[in-house]
Write an enzyme that holds these catalytic residues in place. Sequence first.
Site, PDB file in Angstrom:
ATOM      1  N   HIS A  10       7.457  74.794  69.949  1.00 46.67           N
ATOM      2  CA  HIS A  10       7.406  73.989  71.125  1.00 46.67           C
ATOM      3  C   HIS A  10       7.572  74.751  72.414  1.00 46.67           C
ATOM      4  O   HIS A  10       8.167  75.751  72.070  1.00 46.67           O
ATOM      5  CB  HIS A  10       8.300  72.856  71.207  1.00 46.67           C
ATOM      6  CG  HIS A  10       8.248  72.010  69.852  1.00 46.67           C
ATOM      7  ND1 HIS A  10       7.491  70.647  69.907  1.00 46.67           N
ATOM      8  CD2 HIS A  10       8.677  72.010  68.477  1.00 46.67           C
ATOM      9  CE1 HIS A  10       7.693  70.238  68.643  1.00 46.67           C
ATOM     10  NE2 HIS A  10       8.330  70.914  67.881  1.00 46.67           N
ATOM     11  N   TYR A  38      14.975  70.101  69.109  1.00 47.04           N
ATOM     12  CA  TYR A  38      14.621  71.267  68.287  1.00 47.04           C
ATOM     13  C   TYR A  38      15.878  71.684  67.798  1.00 47.04           C
ATOM     14  O   TYR A  38      17.014  71.517  68.276  1.00 47.04           O
ATOM     15  CB  TYR A  38      14.258  72.197  69.493  1.00 47.04           C
ATOM     16  CG  TYR A  38      13.317  71.608  70.481  1.00 47.04           C
ATOM     17  CD1 TYR A  38      11.915  71.317  70.355  1.00 47.04           C
ATOM     18  CD2 TYR A  38      13.755  71.715  71.716  1.00 47.04           C
ATOM     19  CE1 TYR A  38      11.180  70.879  71.248  1.00 47.04           C
ATOM     20  CE2 TYR A  38      13.087  71.643  72.920  1.00 47.04           C
ATOM     21  CZ  TYR A  38      11.589  70.919  72.667  1.00 47.04           C
ATOM     22  OH  TYR A  38      10.884  70.477  73.408  1.00 47.04           O
ATOM     23  N   HIS A 114       3.239  72.588  68.189  1.00 42.02           N
ATOM     24  CA  HIS A 114       3.321  71.268  68.126  1.00 42.02           C
ATOM     25  C   HIS A 114       1.662  70.432  68.164  1.00 42.02           C
ATOM     26  O   HIS A 114       1.581  69.525  67.289  1.00 42.02           O
ATOM     27  CB  HIS A 114       4.069  70.749  69.281  1.00 42.02           C
ATOM     28  CG  HIS A 114       4.269  69.372  69.478  1.00 42.02           C
ATOM     29  ND1 HIS A 114       5.116  68.675  70.402  1.00 42.02           N
ATOM     30  CD2 HIS A 114       3.846  68.221  68.883  1.00 42.02           C
ATOM     31  CE1 HIS A 114       5.015  67.503  70.337  1.00 42.02           C
ATOM     32  NE2 HIS A 114       4.590  67.042  69.134  1.00 42.02           N
ATOM     33  N   LYS A 134      -0.704  66.691  72.781  1.00 45.30           N
ATOM     34  CA  LYS A 134       0.002  67.212  74.000  1.00 45.30           C
ATOM     35  C   LYS A 134      -0.413  68.567  73.958  1.00 45.30           C
ATOM     36  O   LYS A 134      -1.048  69.002  72.854  1.00 45.30           O
ATOM     37  CB  LYS A 134       1.561  67.258  73.538  1.00 45.30           C
ATOM     38  CG  LYS A 134       2.390  66.239  73.683  1.00 45.30           C
ATOM     39  CD  LYS A 134       3.830  66.216  73.521  1.00 45.30           C
ATOM     40  CE  LYS A 134       4.701  65.106  73.885  1.00 45.30           C
ATOM     41  NZ  LYS A 134       5.881  65.345  73.663  1.00 45.30           N
ATOM     42  N   CYS A 136       1.644  71.221  74.239  1.00 46.09           N
ATOM     43  CA  CYS A 136       2.678  71.978  73.503  1.00 46.09           C
ATOM     44  C   CYS A 136       2.320  72.766  72.215  1.00 46.09           C
ATOM     45  O   CYS A 136       1.663  72.197  71.432  1.00 46.09           O
ATOM     46  CB  CYS A 136       3.839  70.931  73.237  1.00 46.09           C
ATOM     47  SG  CYS A 136       5.297  71.625  72.543  1.00 46.09           S
TER      48      CYS A 136
END
Length: 155
Positions: A10, A38, A114, A134, A136
């Site tokens: 991420h 995380y 991610h 996303k 990410c």
Amino acid sequence: MRLIKYIVVHCTATPPETKIENIEHYWKEKLGWKNPGYHYIIKRDGDIINLFPEEKPSNGVKGHNQVSIHISYIGGIDKDGRPVDNRTEAQKHAMFNKLIALSEKYPRATILGHRDLSTDKNSDGIIEPVEWVKHCPSFDVKEWLRNYTPFDLAA
Ligand SMILES: [Zn+2]
């Protein structure tokens, strides 16, 4: 021990100077999370901070947390909030070494970003940019791992 299927990379999607305490505050106060987002977070200087035991699930990707280890770097957006891979060399180096260590510990786990856990809406077997929930972590994890050559710290 949990069965780990994914080692998920991420970005924090915050300005690079953001402090970890502020990110943790956001998780707790704004999102109401009991667990951090995380397991590991990589600071700009390459320091890796362990936020949560690997044995317990953190909150990186809804629906996949029970089988994932989450690792993030601080950064991932430009000053206008657009996705950008702005990792420092120290972050890349630390991330590479940590991913190697984790893959040795969990040899059956897949390392991915991610965004690679987004739904394959048209079921063609490829998660395309249009399907990303996303951006990410703002770079292609698999391609980066294939091509990364750790810089020589001694040079
Ligand atoms: Zn993420």
